[in-house]
Design a protein around this motif. Structure first.
Motif, mmCIF file in Angstrom:
data_model
loop_
_atom_site.group_PDB
_atom_site.id
_atom_site.type_symbol
_atom_site.label_atom_id
_atom_site.label_comp_id
_atom_site.label_asym_id
_atom_site.label_seq_id
_atom_site.Cartn_x
_atom_site.Cartn_y
_atom_site.Cartn_z
ATOM 1 N N THR A 60 0.839 -1.195 0.000
ATOM 2 C CA THR A 60 0.000 0.000 0.000
ATOM 3 C C THR A 60 0.875 1.246 0.000
ATOM 4 O OG1 THR A 60 -1.909 1.078 1.012
ATOM 5 C CG2 THR A 60 -0.253 0.167 2.517
ATOM 6 N N TYR A 61 0.303 2.319 -0.495
ATOM 7 C CA TYR A 61 0.930 3.636 -0.470
ATOM 8 C C TYR A 61 -0.161 4.660 -0.675
ATOM 9 C CZ TYR A 61 0.834 2.761 -5.522
ATOM 10 O OH TYR A 61 0.453 2.427 -6.794
ATOM 11 N N LYS A 62 0.121 5.894 -0.272
ATOM 12 C CA LYS A 62 -0.860 6.967 -0.412
ATOM 13 C C LYS A 62 -0.904 7.425 -1.863
ATOM 14 C CE LYS A 62 -0.617 8.656 4.274
ATOM 15 N NZ LYS A 62 -0.320 9.735 5.173
ATOM 16 N N GLY A 63 -2.104 7.658 -2.350
ATOM 17 C CA GLY A 63 -2.281 8.144 -3.711
ATOM 18 C C GLY A 63 -2.504 7.019 -4.696
ATOM 19 N N GLU A 64 -2.727 7.416 -5.931
ATOM 20 C CA GLU A 64 -2.969 6.459 -7.002
ATOM 21 C C GLU A 64 -1.746 6.286 -7.892
ATOM 22 O OE1 GLU A 64 -5.702 4.502 -7.734
ATOM 23 O OE2 GLU A 64 -6.272 5.105 -5.711
ATOM 24 N N LEU A 65 -1.173 7.411 -8.301
ATOM 25 C CA LEU A 65 -0.070 7.398 -9.247
ATOM 26 C C LEU A 65 1.155 8.027 -8.601
ATOM 27 C CD1 LEU A 65 0.853 6.926 -12.207
ATOM 28 C CD2 LEU A 65 0.105 9.254 -12.683
ATOM 29 N N LEU A 66 2.284 7.335 -8.682
ATOM 30 C CA LEU A 66 3.526 7.856 -8.123
ATOM 31 C C LEU A 66 4.408 8.371 -9.252
ATOM 32 C CD1 LEU A 66 4.285 5.035 -5.536
ATOM 33 C CD2 LEU A 66 3.308 7.285 -5.088
ATOM 34 N N LEU A 67 4.909 9.572 -9.081
ATOM 35 C CA LEU A 67 5.787 10.185 -10.069
ATOM 36 C C LEU A 67 7.138 10.495 -9.439
ATOM 37 C CD1 LEU A 67 3.226 12.727 -11.536
ATOM 38 C CD2 LEU A 67 3.891 10.536 -12.522
ATOM 39 N N GLN A 68 8.200 10.225 -10.197
ATOM 40 C CA GLN A 68 9.544 10.487 -9.698
ATOM 41 C C GLN A 68 9.709 11.964 -9.408
ATOM 42 O OE1 GLN A 68 12.705 10.815 -12.273
ATOM 43 N NE2 GLN A 68 14.219 10.619 -10.673
ATOM 44 N N GLY A 69 10.378 12.256 -8.321
ATOM 45 C CA GLY A 69 10.599 13.640 -7.900
ATOM 46 C C GLY A 69 9.490 14.122 -6.996
ATOM 47 N N VAL A 70 8.278 14.152 -7.502
ATOM 48 C CA VAL A 70 7.123 14.650 -6.749
ATOM 49 C C VAL A 70 6.800 13.739 -5.569
ATOM 50 C CG1 VAL A 70 4.664 15.220 -6.903
ATOM 51 C CG2 VAL A 70 6.170 15.689 -8.835
ATOM 52 N N HIS A 71 6.882 12.433 -5.784
ATOM 53 C CA HIS A 71 6.459 11.464 -4.768
ATOM 54 C C HIS A 71 7.615 10.642 -4.190
ATOM 55 C CE1 HIS A 71 2.682 12.021 -7.215
ATOM 56 N NE2 HIS A 71 2.315 12.385 -5.993
ATOM 57 N N ASP A 72 8.833 11.156 -4.258
ATOM 58 C CA ASP A 72 9.993 10.405 -3.766
ATOM 59 C C ASP A 72 9.887 10.037 -2.290
ATOM 60 O OD1 ASP A 72 11.138 10.403 -6.250
ATOM 61 O OD2 ASP A 72 12.723 11.831 -5.766
ATOM 62 N N ASP A 73 9.192 10.835 -1.492
ATOM 63 C CA ASP A 73 9.092 10.572 -0.056
ATOM 64 C C ASP A 73 7.874 9.733 0.332
ATOM 65 O OD1 ASP A 73 11.466 11.835 0.609
ATOM 66 O OD2 ASP A 73 10.503 13.791 0.803
ATOM 67 N N VAL A 74 7.100 9.273 -0.631
ATOM 68 C CA VAL A 74 5.934 8.439 -0.340
ATOM 69 C C VAL A 74 6.412 7.070 0.115
ATOM 70 C CG1 VAL A 74 3.908 7.298 -1.316
ATOM 71 C CG2 VAL A 74 4.412 9.676 -1.904
ATOM 72 N N GLU A 75 5.886 6.628 1.237
ATOM 73 C CA GLU A 75 6.264 5.340 1.841
ATOM 74 C C GLU A 75 5.443 4.218 1.186
ATOM 75 O OE1 GLU A 75 9.081 3.904 4.240
ATOM 76 O OE2 GLU A 75 8.624 6.030 4.324
ATOM 77 N N ILE A 76 6.132 3.204 0.685
ATOM 78 C CA ILE A 76 5.496 2.007 0.147
ATOM 79 C C ILE A 76 5.630 0.930 1.200
ATOM 80 C CG2 ILE A 76 5.576 0.263 -1.682
ATOM 81 C CD1 ILE A 76 6.883 2.501 -3.426
ATOM 82 N N VAL A 77 4.497 0.430 1.673
ATOM 83 C CA VAL A 77 4.493 -0.532 2.778
ATOM 84 C C VAL A 77 4.078 -1.892 2.263
ATOM 85 C CG1 VAL A 77 3.526 -1.088 5.041
ATOM 86 C CG2 VAL A 77 3.900 1.308 4.391
ATOM 87 N N LEU A 78 4.906 -2.883 2.519
ATOM 88 C CA LEU A 78 4.642 -4.259 2.122
ATOM 89 C C LEU A 78 3.700 -4.887 3.137
ATOM 90 C CD1 LEU A 78 5.503 -6.370 -0.008
ATOM 91 C CD2 LEU A 78 7.394 -6.962 1.504
ATOM 92 N N LEU A 79 2.541 -5.356 2.673
ATOM 93 C CA LEU A 79 1.545 -5.946 3.575
ATOM 94 C C LEU A 79 1.722 -7.451 3.678
ATOM 95 C CD1 LEU A 79 -1.571 -3.953 2.329
ATOM 96 C CD2 LEU A 79 -0.142 -3.471 4.335
ATOM 97 N N GLN A 80 2.337 -8.051 2.667
ATOM 98 C CA GLN A 80 2.569 -9.491 2.639
ATOM 99 C C GLN A 80 4.035 -9.764 2.335
ATOM 100 O OE1 GLN A 80 0.081 -11.404 -0.230
ATOM 101 N NE2 GLN A 80 -1.732 -10.242 0.352
ATOM 102 N N ASN A 81 4.541 -10.874 2.848
ATOM 103 C CA ASN A 81 5.935 -11.256 2.537
ATOM 104 C C ASN A 81 5.925 -12.344 1.573
ATOM 105 O OD1 ASN A 81 6.980 -9.373 4.271
ATOM 106 N ND2 ASN A 81 6.969 -10.768 5.990
#
Length: 81
Positions: A60-81
């Motif tokens: 999961t992560y906040k937002g729908e679309l991630l763009l380089q530069g603008v969203h570099d600090d968005v945390e991507i969290v792994l829910l499953q291993n």
């Protein structure tokens, strides 16, 4: 490559680059993932693979679309291993 295989590779890369949070889930910032040389060579469409994994509730992560530069600090969290 098929989507399932790319998601499996993505999980491995998040585990390699990420850190374990207080909740026990691995997470990595989008910028770290996007700028990693190994990831750049592995994924032709990193953002597409992230979206597919999010739809499958693997991460999961906040937002729908991630763009380089603008969203570099968005945390991507792994829910499953």
């Amino acid at each position: 490559m098929n989507v399932e295989h790319e998601i499996k590779l993505l999980i491995e890369e998040i585990q390699r680059l990420g850190t374990k949070g207080a909740d026990g889930n691995m997470s990595v910032k989008f910028g770290v993932l996007f700028q990693d040389e190994r990831c750049a060579n592995l994924f032709e469409a990193l953002v597409g693979t992230l979206k597919a994994a999010k739809r499958r509730n693997i991460l999961t992560y906040k937002g729908e679309l991630l763009l380089q530069g603008v969203h570099d600090d968005v945390e991507i969290v792994l829910l499953q291993n």
